[in-house]
Scaffold this motif. Structure first.
Motif, PDB file in Angstrom:
ATOM      1  N   LEU A 184       0.823  -1.210   0.000  1.00 26.11           N
ATOM      2  CA  LEU A 184       0.000   0.000   0.000  1.00 26.11           C
ATOM      3  C   LEU A 184       0.856   1.258   0.000  1.00 26.11           C
ATOM      4  CD1 LEU A 184      -3.066   0.675   0.127  1.00 26.11           C
ATOM      5  CD2 LEU A 184      -2.767   0.954   2.603  1.00 26.11           C
ATOM      6  N   TRP A 201       0.899   5.651   0.050  1.00 29.06           N
ATOM      7  CA  TRP A 201       0.078   6.762   0.574  1.00 29.06           C
ATOM      8  C   TRP A 201      -0.807   7.372  -0.507  1.00 29.06           C
ATOM      9  CZ3 TRP A 201      -0.977   6.922   5.331  1.00 29.06           C
ATOM     10  CH2 TRP A 201      -0.054   6.607   6.316  1.00 29.06           C
ATOM     11  N   ASP A 215      -2.595   5.859  -2.395  1.00 23.42           N
ATOM     12  CA  ASP A 215      -3.805   5.042  -2.463  1.00 23.42           C
ATOM     13  C   ASP A 215      -4.746   5.295  -1.289  1.00 23.42           C
ATOM     14  OD1 ASP A 215      -2.807   3.724  -4.766  1.00 23.42           O
ATOM     15  OD2 ASP A 215      -1.589   2.428  -3.479  1.00 23.42           O
ATOM     16  N   VAL A 216      -4.319   6.161  -0.350  1.00 20.33           N
ATOM     17  CA  VAL A 216      -5.118   6.468   0.834  1.00 20.33           C
ATOM     18  C   VAL A 216      -5.711   7.861   0.677  1.00 20.33           C
ATOM     19  CG1 VAL A 216      -5.112   6.700   3.348  1.00 20.33           C
ATOM     20  CG2 VAL A 216      -3.582   5.040   2.238  1.00 20.33           C
ATOM     21  N   LYS A 224     -11.401   6.561   1.994  1.00 19.78           N
ATOM     22  CA  LYS A 224     -11.350   5.343   1.194  1.00 19.78           C
ATOM     23  C   LYS A 224      -9.909   4.981   0.826  1.00 19.78           C
ATOM     24  CE  LYS A 224     -15.942   5.968  -0.824  1.00 19.78           C
ATOM     25  NZ  LYS A 224     -16.733   6.116  -2.062  1.00 19.78           N
ATOM     26  N   ILE A 225      -9.692   3.695   0.650  1.00 20.87           N
ATOM     27  CA  ILE A 225      -8.380   3.182   0.269  1.00 20.87           C
ATOM     28  C   ILE A 225      -8.515   2.349  -0.999  1.00 20.87           C
ATOM     29  CG2 ILE A 225      -6.570   1.539   0.913  1.00 20.87           C
ATOM     30  CD1 ILE A 225      -6.749   2.530   3.747  1.00 20.87           C
ATOM     31  N   MET A 274      -8.629   5.912  10.017  1.00 17.48           N
ATOM     32  CA  MET A 274      -8.066   6.914   9.112  1.00 17.48           C
ATOM     33  C   MET A 274      -7.322   7.988   9.896  1.00 17.48           C
ATOM     34  SD  MET A 274      -8.596   5.963   6.000  1.00 17.48           S
ATOM     35  CE  MET A 274      -8.420   7.397   4.936  1.00 17.48           C
TER      36      MET A 274
END
Length: 229
Positions: A85, A87, A89-90, A96-97, A131
């Motif tokens: 993962l 960042w 993508d966050v 949402k991720i 989050m």
């Protein structure tokens, strides 16, 4: 003897090969269509009860990887998905991720790869508390990066890094997980069991089978039902 999971994996490979043979008109039908696969059974040691899952989440709040472990515990992400993962993508604005890649072993190395199925590529909603903790971790990680300057080794902007910016090896991450279980007074189990624990907790708390299946990236809700029913 082989485990039920191994037998099922082998059967899936054989079924796919025979399906291709049918498509190429090499055989008339797929003889593995009627094969009976062994049922996957969950044992007590393979997952935490919903109560112990919450106990575990509470126990890791001050741990370096606490936010990342909480993310897995409350979403059912796979280990490789977490370690892959980034960042980017966050999305802290929407909560949402975007899960679209994973880290896998390739010999003595770990590499980025695409998820195991089309359904594994997914966007999941994450609760506000998780989050918030991820955001606090991002700030702490940025301070580490500034302190090390050019010695910081991460070039992928990863969510999970050690103090030097390196992505933890899978074995090191597994050892760390087992230690957190021990520190929390919980039974030892594999990291993947944290994913199992989430699915079981979600279903027991009234989560719809299809919604839970999509959230954890199963190829089909039937897989979720077969494994966890």
């Amino acid at each position: 003897s082989l485990s039920a999971k191994t037998v099922r994996n082998i059967a899936s490979i054989i079924h796919k090969a025979l399906k291709d043979a049918v498509r190429l008109n090499q055989i008339a039908f797929n003889p593995s269509d009627s094969a009976i696969k062994p049922k996957m059974e969950m044992h007590e040691a393979d997952f935490m009860t919903p109560e112990n899952l919450m106990k575990y989440v509470a126990s890791i709040q001050d741990h370096r990887y606490g936010p990342a472990l909480q993310l897995v515990a409350l979403t059912g992400m796979r280990r490789g998905e977490l370690l892959g993962l980034s960042w980017k993508d966050v999305d802290f604005k929407t909560g949402k991720i975007n899960i679209h890649r994973t880290r896998i072993r390739a010999g003595n190395m770990t590499i980025f790869d695409t998820p195991k199925s089309k359904k594994s590529k997914r966007i999941i909603e994450v609760d506000g508390d998780t989050m918030q903790k991820l955001h606090a971790w991002k700030i702490a990680q940025a301070k580490e990066r500034l302190a090390l300057g050019g010695k910081w080794s991460d070039t992928e902007n990863l969510v999970v890094t050690d103090p030097t910016g390196s992505a933890p090896s899978m074995s090191a991450f597994d050892r760390m997980f087992k230690k957190t279980l021990h520190d929390a007074g919980l039974a030892a189990m594999k990291f993947h069991s944290l994913r199992h624990s989430y699915v079981i907790a979600a279903l027991r708390n009234g989560g719809a089978l299809k919604a839970v299946s999509e959230r954890v990236g199963h190829a089909d809700p039937a897989i979720t039902q077969r494994v966890y029913n």
